[in-house]
Design a protein around this motif. Sequence first.
Motif, PDB file in Angstrom:
ATOM      1  N   ASP A 155      42.176  59.919  53.086  1.00 55.41           N
ATOM      2  CA  ASP A 155      42.761  59.505  51.813  1.00 55.41           C
ATOM      3  C   ASP A 155      42.479  60.553  50.749  1.00 55.41           C
ATOM      4  OD1 ASP A 155      43.716  58.231  49.569  1.00 55.41           O
ATOM      5  OD2 ASP A 155      42.741  56.313  49.987  1.00 55.41           O
ATOM      6  N   PRO A 156      43.300  61.611  50.674  1.00 54.93           N
ATOM      7  CA  PRO A 156      43.058  62.686  49.708  1.00 54.93           C
ATOM      8  C   PRO A 156      43.079  62.209  48.256  1.00 54.93           C
ATOM      9  CG  PRO A 156      44.610  63.399  51.395  1.00 54.93           C
ATOM     10  CD  PRO A 156      44.439  61.916  51.565  1.00 54.93           C
ATOM     11  N   VAL A 157      43.863  61.178  47.967  1.00 55.94           N
ATOM     12  CA  VAL A 157      43.944  60.693  46.590  1.00 55.94           C
ATOM     13  C   VAL A 157      42.631  60.041  46.176  1.00 55.94           C
ATOM     14  CG1 VAL A 157      45.130  59.126  45.017  1.00 55.94           C
ATOM     15  CG2 VAL A 157      46.448  60.406  46.723  1.00 55.94           C
ATOM     16  N   SER A 158      42.146  59.118  46.998  1.00 55.66           N
ATOM     17  CA  SER A 158      40.879  58.451  46.695  1.00 55.66           C
ATOM     18  C   SER A 158      39.716  59.437  46.675  1.00 55.66           C
ATOM     19  CB  SER A 158      40.599  57.342  47.706  1.00 55.66           C
ATOM     20  OG  SER A 158      41.544  56.301  47.582  1.00 55.66           O
ATOM     21  N   ALA A 159      39.814  60.479  47.502  1.00 56.17           N
ATOM     22  CA  ALA A 159      38.755  61.493  47.543  1.00 56.17           C
ATOM     23  C   ALA A 159      38.775  62.396  46.314  1.00 56.17           C
ATOM     24  CB  ALA A 159      38.885  62.337  48.808  1.00 56.17           C
ATOM     25  N   GLY A 160      39.855  62.320  45.536  1.00 54.23           N
ATOM     26  CA  GLY A 160      39.948  63.127  44.319  1.00 54.23           C
ATOM     27  C   GLY A 160      40.512  64.514  44.540  1.00 54.23           C
ATOM     28  N   PHE A 161      41.141  64.746  45.683  1.00 55.60           N
ATOM     29  CA  PHE A 161      41.652  66.078  45.994  1.00 55.60           C
ATOM     30  C   PHE A 161      43.090  66.290  45.526  1.00 55.60           C
ATOM     31  CE2 PHE A 161      38.766  65.730  49.956  1.00 55.60           C
ATOM     32  CZ  PHE A 161      37.648  66.016  49.188  1.00 55.60           C
ATOM     33  N   ASP A 162      43.873  65.232  45.470  1.00 55.84           N
ATOM     34  CA  ASP A 162      45.283  65.363  45.116  1.00 55.84           C
ATOM     35  C   ASP A 162      45.410  65.824  43.664  1.00 55.84           C
ATOM     36  OD1 ASP A 162      48.031  65.231  45.498  1.00 55.84           O
ATOM     37  OD2 ASP A 162      48.149  63.182  44.721  1.00 55.84           O
ATOM     38  N   GLY A 163      46.072  66.933  43.479  1.00 58.64           N
ATOM     39  CA  GLY A 163      46.227  67.484  42.137  1.00 58.64           C
ATOM     40  C   GLY A 163      45.097  68.388  41.698  1.00 58.64           C
ATOM     41  N   GLU A 164      44.040  68.449  42.488  1.00 64.66           N
ATOM     42  CA  GLU A 164      42.912  69.329  42.171  1.00 64.66           C
ATOM     43  C   GLU A 164      43.281  70.775  42.505  1.00 64.66           C
ATOM     44  OE1 GLU A 164      39.017  70.109  40.839  1.00 64.66           O
ATOM     45  OE2 GLU A 164      40.000  68.148  40.941  1.00 64.66           O
ATOM     46  N   GLU A 165      43.064  71.679  41.560  1.00 65.27           N
ATOM     47  CA  GLU A 165      43.377  73.081  41.814  1.00 65.27           C
ATOM     48  C   GLU A 165      42.443  73.653  42.865  1.00 65.27           C
ATOM     49  OE1 GLU A 165      43.384  75.434  38.309  1.00 65.27           O
ATOM     50  OE2 GLU A 165      44.985  74.285  37.331  1.00 65.27           O
ATOM     51  N   GLY A 166      42.969  74.514  43.686  1.00 64.27           N
ATOM     52  CA  GLY A 166      42.142  75.236  44.638  1.00 64.27           C
ATOM     53  C   GLY A 166      41.941  74.544  45.970  1.00 64.27           C
ATOM     54  N   ILE A 167      42.561  73.388  46.177  1.00 63.16           N
ATOM     55  CA  ILE A 167      42.370  72.687  47.445  1.00 63.16           C
ATOM     56  C   ILE A 167      43.660  71.993  47.877  1.00 63.16           C
ATOM     57  CG2 ILE A 167      41.528  70.567  46.334  1.00 63.16           C
ATOM     58  CD1 ILE A 167      39.597  70.263  48.754  1.00 63.16           C
ATOM     59  N   THR A 168      43.929  72.043  49.152  1.00 68.25           N
ATOM     60  CA  THR A 168      45.042  71.318  49.764  1.00 68.25           C
ATOM     61  C   THR A 168      44.702  71.146  51.231  1.00 68.25           C
ATOM     62  OG1 THR A 168      47.454  71.208  50.025  1.00 68.25           O
ATOM     63  CG2 THR A 168      46.421  73.362  50.365  1.00 68.25           C
ATOM     64  N   GLY A 169      45.590  70.509  51.991  1.00 71.54           N
ATOM     65  CA  GLY A 169      45.284  70.352  53.409  1.00 71.54           C
ATOM     66  C   GLY A 169      46.113  69.295  54.097  1.00 71.54           C
ATOM     67  N   THR A 170      45.549  68.719  55.150  1.00 76.58           N
ATOM     68  CA  THR A 170      46.262  67.761  55.986  1.00 76.58           C
ATOM     69  C   THR A 170      45.476  66.462  56.095  1.00 76.58           C
ATOM     70  OG1 THR A 170      45.228  68.685  57.979  1.00 76.58           O
ATOM     71  CG2 THR A 170      47.382  69.575  57.338  1.00 76.58           C
ATOM     72  N   SER A 171      46.211  65.347  56.113  1.00 76.44           N
ATOM     73  CA  SER A 171      45.600  64.018  56.151  1.00 76.44           C
ATOM     74  C   SER A 171      45.885  63.333  57.483  1.00 76.44           C
ATOM     75  CB  SER A 171      46.154  63.164  55.011  1.00 76.44           C
ATOM     76  OG  SER A 171      45.752  61.812  55.151  1.00 76.44           O
ATOM     77  N   ASP A 172      44.890  62.597  57.975  1.00 76.85           N
ATOM     78  CA  ASP A 172      45.065  61.814  59.197  1.00 76.85           C
ATOM     79  C   ASP A 172      45.111  60.315  58.869  1.00 76.85           C
ATOM     80  OD1 ASP A 172      42.424  61.525  58.479  1.00 76.85           O
ATOM     81  OD2 ASP A 172      41.629  61.705  60.510  1.00 76.85           O
ATOM     82  N   ALA A 173      45.753  59.994  57.747  1.00 73.86           N
ATOM     83  CA  ALA A 173      45.833  58.597  57.305  1.00 73.86           C
ATOM     84  C   ALA A 173      46.359  57.701  58.421  1.00 73.86           C
ATOM     85  CB  ALA A 173      46.738  58.497  56.084  1.00 73.86           C
ATOM     86  N   LEU A 174      45.729  56.545  58.581  1.00 77.78           N
ATOM     87  CA  LEU A 174      46.034  55.627  59.670  1.00 77.78           C
ATOM     88  C   LEU A 174      46.936  54.492  59.194  1.00 77.78           C
ATOM     89  CD1 LEU A 174      45.377  54.766  62.633  1.00 77.78           C
ATOM     90  CD2 LEU A 174      43.483  53.430  61.681  1.00 77.78           C
ATOM     91  N   ASN A 175      47.958  54.176  59.993  1.00 83.27           N
ATOM     92  CA  ASN A 175      48.798  53.012  59.755  1.00 83.27           C
ATOM     93  C   ASN A 175      48.116  51.809  60.407  1.00 83.27           C
ATOM     94  OD1 ASN A 175      50.725  50.976  59.777  1.00 83.27           O
ATOM     95  ND2 ASN A 175      52.432  52.372  60.193  1.00 83.27           N
ATOM     96  N   THR A 176      47.281  51.129  59.635  1.00 81.08           N
ATOM     97  CA  THR A 176      46.453  50.060  60.194  1.00 81.08           C
ATOM     98  C   THR A 176      47.281  48.887  60.707  1.00 81.08           C
ATOM     99  OG1 THR A 176      44.702  50.681  58.654  1.00 81.08           O
ATOM    100  CG2 THR A 176      44.502  48.543  59.723  1.00 81.08           C
ATOM    101  N   GLU A 177      48.336  48.548  59.988  1.00 79.71           N
ATOM    102  CA  GLU A 177      49.156  47.414  60.421  1.00 79.71           C
ATOM    103  C   GLU A 177      49.722  47.651  61.816  1.00 79.71           C
ATOM    104  OE1 GLU A 177      52.985  44.686  59.004  1.00 79.71           O
ATOM    105  OE2 GLU A 177      52.302  46.366  57.768  1.00 79.71           O
ATOM    106  N   ALA A 178      50.113  48.893  62.093  1.00 76.78           N
ATOM    107  CA  ALA A 178      50.678  49.198  63.396  1.00 76.78           C
ATOM    108  C   ALA A 178      49.673  48.966  64.515  1.00 76.78           C
ATOM    109  CB  ALA A 178      51.183  50.642  63.427  1.00 76.78           C
ATOM    110  N   ILE A 179      48.441  49.395  64.319  1.00 75.45           N
ATOM    111  CA  ILE A 179      47.440  49.217  65.370  1.00 75.45           C
ATOM    112  C   ILE A 179      47.032  47.751  65.502  1.00 75.45           C
ATOM    113  CG2 ILE A 179      45.368  49.654  63.985  1.00 75.45           C
ATOM    114  CD1 ILE A 179      44.316  51.298  66.362  1.00 75.45           C
ATOM    115  N   MET A 180      47.040  47.012  64.396  1.00 75.53           N
ATOM    116  CA  MET A 180      46.760  45.581  64.487  1.00 75.53           C
ATOM    117  C   MET A 180      47.874  44.864  65.243  1.00 75.53           C
ATOM    118  SD  MET A 180      43.806  45.466  63.084  1.00 75.53           S
ATOM    119  CE  MET A 180      43.456  43.719  62.843  1.00 75.53           C
ATOM    120  N   ASN A 181      49.093  45.346  65.091  1.00 70.88           N
ATOM    121  CA  ASN A 181      50.202  44.789  65.856  1.00 70.88           C
ATOM    122  C   ASN A 181      50.028  45.016  67.356  1.00 70.88           C
ATOM    123  OD1 ASN A 181      51.802  43.592  63.848  1.00 70.88           O
ATOM    124  ND2 ASN A 181      52.769  45.539  63.325  1.00 70.88           N
TER     125      ASN A 181
END
Length: 365
Positions: A155-181
Amino acid sequence: MKTMNMISRRSFLKATAAAAVVSALGLTGCGSSGSSAAASSTASSAAGSAAAASEAGQTFKVGIVNYVDHASLNQIVASVESRLDEVGAEKGVTFDYADYYANAQADQSNLNQIGADLVADQVDVIVAVATPTAATMLAAVEDTDIPVVYSAVTDPVSAGFDGEEGITGTSDALNTEAIMNLITAINPDIDTIGLLYDLSQDASTQAIADAKAFCDSKGIKYIEKNGTTTAEVQMAAEALVAAGVKAVFTPTDNTVMTAELSIYETFTDAGVMHFTGADSFALNGAFVGYGVDYVQLGEATADMVVELLCGGKTPADLPYQTFDNGIVTINTESCEALGLDLDTVKEAFKPYCTEIVVVTTQENF
């Protein structure tokens, strides 16, 4: 996959001399070569950010910092390295990561030391694997021109990285509803689900909240058990078995992933299905892993590094990337141990995924 070194050779020598236990990484600018003098590093960094392309024969220092020995994170590191080798050969440049790899072994003091060494060593970019690593590296490069490219930040947003200068990258955000299904698809009458995770893992927070909301909406009870070490996770797994749950959900939790080889037989012997947030869990014995392809994640991370070093881009030019969550990985040995028919399981899962992969348990990959 190859076995990752805990720390780089060069840092081991440093650690021996200074009683530190981790390796070092550092940075110069995009357009500067790894051999540039320290006195010109600031100017080189500024000029490098506007460079249109790298020159043939250049060498770039690429620091790669892994949070812990962990199947998914190791997959990312190997994928980043492989992709950098491939692109380097195509462009006639060298991405020197071998001298600048470090594994913090989930120790914050190690991360802090690595971060300090990064700046001193003047590498050209830092690849930070996992949220704690990215946060520490971002703090370490404050007041420098060192770019940080993270990978496996849920969660780059909650981590405070989104919009922060000097940092970017890739997220492995999980679709929890799908796995619960997936859980309810194969267990339509399930009345209680176990939730196994580390309370201190940021990657687990939102996914667990989503899992609870799913259970509440379906009238399913849930039992939470936590652990911050492998021993504690083992006890938590045993407690879930004792509670009589038939399915357990774990998100992309580094602590539980590290402990998976120690707990999967506890679950299969008791007839408990372990549904997890990454294919690497399944490779280490869990019944099901679901989520992003970590090889693809690593390749995309490496491509961002190349854009920064060879394409004249800045982190601000490269928004963080997310990936489709749709790959189900089934451990066939665990499936059999649970007394399930593989074809029946596949049919139940098909409506909730884009691809199904089967694997067997591997202790090293």
